[in-house]
Design a protein around this motif. Sequence first.
Motif, PDB file in Angstrom:
ATOM      1  N   GLY A 218      17.570  26.095 -40.998  1.00 36.45           N
ATOM      2  CA  GLY A 218      18.973  26.327 -40.694  1.00 36.45           C
ATOM      3  C   GLY A 218      19.141  27.649 -39.967  1.00 36.45           C
ATOM      4  O   GLY A 218      18.169  28.315 -39.595  1.00 36.45           O
ATOM      5  N   ALA A 219      20.387  28.039 -39.754  1.00 37.06           N
ATOM      6  CA  ALA A 219      20.718  29.297 -39.090  1.00 37.06           C
ATOM      7  C   ALA A 219      21.974  29.857 -39.744  1.00 37.06           C
ATOM      8  O   ALA A 219      23.037  29.229 -39.687  1.00 37.06           O
ATOM      9  N   ASP A 220      21.834  31.008 -40.381  1.00 36.99           N
ATOM     10  CA  ASP A 220      22.950  31.626 -41.093  1.00 36.99           C
ATOM     11  C   ASP A 220      23.570  32.741 -40.260  1.00 36.99           C
ATOM     12  O   ASP A 220      22.844  33.577 -39.697  1.00 36.99           O
ATOM     13  N   PRO A 221      24.902  32.787 -40.174  1.00 32.61           N
ATOM     14  CA  PRO A 221      25.544  33.894 -39.463  1.00 32.61           C
ATOM     15  C   PRO A 221      25.415  35.192 -40.250  1.00 32.61           C
ATOM     16  O   PRO A 221      25.557  35.204 -41.481  1.00 32.61           O
ATOM     17  N   SER A 222      25.131  36.285 -39.556  1.00 31.07           N
ATOM     18  CA  SER A 222      25.076  37.594 -40.202  1.00 31.07           C
ATOM     19  C   SER A 222      26.245  38.441 -39.679  1.00 31.07           C
ATOM     20  O   SER A 222      27.298  37.898 -39.353  1.00 31.07           O
ATOM     21  N   ILE A 223      26.084  39.736 -39.590  1.00 31.31           N
ATOM     22  CA  ILE A 223      27.181  40.590 -39.136  1.00 31.31           C
ATOM     23  C   ILE A 223      27.543  40.240 -37.694  1.00 31.31           C
ATOM     24  O   ILE A 223      26.699  40.268 -36.798  1.00 31.31           O
ATOM     25  N   ALA A 224      28.801  39.887 -37.482  1.00 34.83           N
ATOM     26  CA  ALA A 224      29.250  39.507 -36.147  1.00 34.83           C
ATOM     27  C   ALA A 224      29.426  40.744 -35.277  1.00 34.83           C
ATOM     28  O   ALA A 224      29.531  41.877 -35.769  1.00 34.83           O
ATOM     29  N   ALA A 225      29.457  40.514 -33.977  1.00 36.84           N
ATOM     30  CA  ALA A 225      29.656  41.616 -33.032  1.00 36.84           C
ATOM     31  C   ALA A 225      30.557  41.143 -31.899  1.00 36.84           C
ATOM     32  O   ALA A 225      30.358  40.055 -31.352  1.00 36.84           O
ATOM     33  N   LEU A 226      31.534  41.955 -31.573  1.00 34.97           N
ATOM     34  CA  LEU A 226      32.396  41.728 -30.415  1.00 34.97           C
ATOM     35  C   LEU A 226      32.293  42.960 -29.543  1.00 34.97           C
ATOM     36  O   LEU A 226      32.754  44.044 -29.926  1.00 34.97           O
ATOM     37  N   THR A 227      31.653  42.813 -28.396  1.00 32.82           N
ATOM     38  CA  THR A 227      31.397  43.947 -27.518  1.00 32.82           C
ATOM     39  C   THR A 227      31.723  43.557 -26.085  1.00 32.82           C
ATOM     40  O   THR A 227      32.036  42.408 -25.787  1.00 32.82           O
ATOM     41  N   GLY A 228      31.625  44.527 -25.210  1.00 28.56           N
ATOM     42  CA  GLY A 228      31.860  44.249 -23.806  1.00 28.56           C
ATOM     43  C   GLY A 228      31.934  45.532 -23.006  1.00 28.56           C
ATOM     44  O   GLY A 228      31.532  46.606 -23.472  1.00 28.56           O
ATOM     45  N   SER A 229      32.445  45.406 -21.811  1.00 29.50           N
ATOM     46  CA  SER A 229      32.601  46.573 -20.948  1.00 29.50           C
ATOM     47  C   SER A 229      33.847  46.403 -20.098  1.00 29.50           C
ATOM     48  O   SER A 229      34.286  45.279 -19.822  1.00 29.50           O
ATOM     49  N   ILE A 230      34.412  47.525 -19.702  1.00 30.65           N
ATOM     50  CA  ILE A 230      35.563  47.548 -18.794  1.00 30.65           C
ATOM     51  C   ILE A 230      35.249  48.527 -17.672  1.00 30.65           C
ATOM     52  O   ILE A 230      34.926  49.694 -17.925  1.00 30.65           O
ATOM     53  N   ASP A 231      35.311  48.046 -16.453  1.00 28.84           N
ATOM     54  CA  ASP A 231      35.149  48.903 -15.288  1.00 28.84           C
ATOM     55  C   ASP A 231      36.529  49.139 -14.682  1.00 28.84           C
ATOM     56  O   ASP A 231      37.241  48.176 -14.345  1.00 28.84           O
ATOM     57  N   VAL A 232      36.916  50.401 -14.547  1.00 25.69           N
ATOM     58  CA  VAL A 232      38.243  50.732 -14.043  1.00 25.69           C
ATOM     59  C   VAL A 232      38.135  51.743 -12.902  1.00 25.69           C
ATOM     60  O   VAL A 232      37.188  52.536 -12.832  1.00 25.69           O
ATOM     61  N   ARG A 233      39.093  51.667 -11.980  1.00 27.10           N
ATOM     62  CA  ARG A 233      39.246  52.738 -10.998  1.00 27.10           C
ATOM     63  C   ARG A 233      39.859  53.927 -11.717  1.00 27.10           C
ATOM     64  O   ARG A 233      40.887  53.819 -12.383  1.00 27.10           O
ATOM     65  N   PHE A 234      39.207  55.075 -11.607  1.00 21.12           N
ATOM     66  CA  PHE A 234      39.614  56.246 -12.375  1.00 21.12           C
ATOM     67  C   PHE A 234      40.920  56.803 -11.816  1.00 21.12           C
ATOM     68  O   PHE A 234      40.958  57.394 -10.734  1.00 21.12           O
ATOM     69  N   ALA A 235      42.019  56.569 -12.577  1.00 21.00           N
ATOM     70  CA  ALA A 235      43.340  56.995 -12.116  1.00 21.00           C
ATOM     71  C   ALA A 235      44.050  57.900 -13.115  1.00 21.00           C
ATOM     72  O   ALA A 235      44.972  58.632 -12.734  1.00 21.00           O
ATOM     73  N   ASP A 236      43.681  57.850 -14.397  1.00 23.60           N
ATOM     74  CA  ASP A 236      44.297  58.720 -15.398  1.00 23.60           C
ATOM     75  C   ASP A 236      43.311  58.928 -16.536  1.00 23.60           C
ATOM     76  O   ASP A 236      42.216  58.355 -16.552  1.00 23.60           O
ATOM     77  N   MET A 237      43.705  59.726 -17.519  1.00 15.60           N
ATOM     78  CA  MET A 237      42.806  60.129 -18.607  1.00 15.60           C
ATOM     79  C   MET A 237      43.030  59.322 -19.885  1.00 15.60           C
ATOM     80  O   MET A 237      42.514  59.684 -20.941  1.00 15.60           O
ATOM     81  N   THR A 238      43.787  58.220 -19.820  1.00 17.13           N
ATOM     82  CA  THR A 238      44.147  57.487 -21.037  1.00 17.13           C
ATOM     83  C   THR A 238      42.917  57.031 -21.823  1.00 17.13           C
ATOM     84  O   THR A 238      42.774  57.308 -23.023  1.00 17.13           O
ATOM     85  N   LEU A 239      42.019  56.309 -21.165  1.00 14.49           N
ATOM     86  CA  LEU A 239      40.848  55.778 -21.856  1.00 14.49           C
ATOM     87  C   LEU A 239      39.858  56.884 -22.215  1.00 14.49           C
ATOM     88  O   LEU A 239      39.235  56.843 -23.291  1.00 14.49           O
ATOM     89  N   VAL A 240      39.701  57.865 -21.339  1.00 10.60           N
ATOM     90  CA  VAL A 240      38.788  58.971 -21.630  1.00 10.60           C
ATOM     91  C   VAL A 240      39.279  59.771 -22.828  1.00 10.60           C
ATOM     92  O   VAL A 240      38.489  60.155 -23.706  1.00 10.60           O
ATOM     93  N   THR A 241      40.567  60.004 -22.898  1.00 15.20           N
ATOM     94  CA  THR A 241      41.136  60.743 -24.033  1.00 15.20           C
ATOM     95  C   THR A 241      40.920  59.984 -25.330  1.00 15.20           C
ATOM     96  O   THR A 241      40.572  60.573 -26.359  1.00 15.20           O
ATOM     97  N   GLN A 242      41.107  58.673 -25.298  1.00 14.28           N
ATOM     98  CA  GLN A 242      40.855  57.868 -26.494  1.00 14.28           C
ATOM     99  C   GLN A 242      39.398  57.972 -26.911  1.00 14.28           C
ATOM    100  O   GLN A 242      39.092  58.109 -28.102  1.00 14.28           O
ATOM    101  N   ALA A 243      38.495  57.911 -25.950  1.00 11.19           N
ATOM    102  CA  ALA A 243      37.072  58.008 -26.267  1.00 11.19           C
ATOM    103  C   ALA A 243      36.733  59.356 -26.884  1.00 11.19           C
ATOM    104  O   ALA A 243      35.983  59.442 -27.858  1.00 11.19           O
ATOM    105  N   ILE A 244      37.282  60.414 -26.326  1.00 13.70           N
ATOM    106  CA  ILE A 244      37.003  61.758 -26.849  1.00 13.70           C
ATOM    107  C   ILE A 244      37.542  61.909 -28.262  1.00 13.70           C
ATOM    108  O   ILE A 244      36.890  62.490 -29.142  1.00 13.70           O
ATOM    109  N   ASN A 245      38.735  61.363 -28.523  1.00 13.18           N
ATOM    110  CA  ASN A 245      39.356  61.490 -29.848  1.00 13.18           C
ATOM    111  C   ASN A 245      38.735  60.553 -30.890  1.00 13.18           C
ATOM    112  O   ASN A 245      39.005  60.691 -32.083  1.00 13.18           O
ATOM    113  N   GLY A 246      37.963  59.546 -30.439  1.00 16.87           N
ATOM    114  CA  GLY A 246      37.360  58.606 -31.378  1.00 16.87           C
ATOM    115  C   GLY A 246      38.361  57.650 -31.990  1.00 16.87           C
ATOM    116  O   GLY A 246      38.117  57.102 -33.078  1.00 16.87           O
ATOM    117  N   ALA A 247      39.492  57.452 -31.327  1.00 19.66           N
ATOM    118  CA  ALA A 247      40.532  56.573 -31.852  1.00 19.66           C
ATOM    119  C   ALA A 247      40.270  55.130 -31.430  1.00 19.66           C
ATOM    120  O   ALA A 247      39.483  54.846 -30.523  1.00 19.66           O
TER     121      ALA A 247
END
Length: 314
Positions: A218-247
């Motif tokens: 058989g095959a048992d599900p273990s810890i699930a993962a939802l991941t990905g990537s977003i490529d954006v044209r750098f226009a503001d600091m919204t996402l960078v600020t979130q990354a720095i704050n760890g929010a």
Amino acid sequence: MARAQGARSQLAAAFETIYGTAPPSGYTRLPFAASSLSAEQPLLASELLGYGRDPLAPVKDVLSAGGDLTVPIDAEAFAFWLKAAFGDPTTTGTSPGPYTHEFRSGAWTLSSMAIETALPEVPRYAMYSGVMLNQLSWTMQRSGLLTATASLVAQGETVATSTQVGTPADLDLLRFGHFNGSVERNGVALGNVVSAQISYSNNLDLIETIRADGRIEGADPSIAALTGSIDVRFADMTLVTQAINGAACELEFAYALPTGEALTVTAHAVYLPRPRIEIAGPQGVQASFDWQAARDPVTGRMATVTLINHIASY
């Protein structure tokens, strides 16, 4: 002499009641663009000595079955792959529809499938039983054909010269396109997105016991993962600020047709890494965020996928 041609191939699937036992009926023909679903059994070269320089006959190794399916993201058939990935949906709505099917991450029990791939002109009808979905992924972009890759693990393969599914049911092909897509962050449209990649994995744990037929148990599900990537044209600091704050933020990837059918993937708590911001030349500057989703303490789950169509149940 007839030769196998992909243009004449077909695929039909049904959910199993008992793992590894293909149901005798209830199959649906599903659209697909490519398939590597198959079984293989390698040979082990003999290590024995004493019979000269020519080797003795090889022996068979373990049997493995599985592969990838490239499938369109549409309003009806795609629910089969969502059910395989997330488990049974919660469906609301009344006849004649529309119906809302809500799939939630974190289900302990996932449904196995039986899938038959057919090459009628050979003829070769391969039935794969005990099929579990390990990963479902796709890319959002500006143009091109919108497809997803379903990575599957099967228990075994049975090949026949005639179909084993009878006459499968058909669904309407109501396909989403890239131009039907949108990305939102915390309920607000996220601008300057060049592309986005989404991947949900069940991280299946294969139960490889000793069996006379060489198949997995058989095959048992273990810890699930939802991941990905977003490529954006750098226009503001919204996402960078979130990354720095760890929010965390909520990301919503959606498609909608003018006729009312819709697909929405909501990652409730997404964390962003701090990216490198490089100036590679005179063109616009882009930033790439390899995001990870986690369990949201408010909703109690990592992700919710909502599909709206006119199918009463799956």
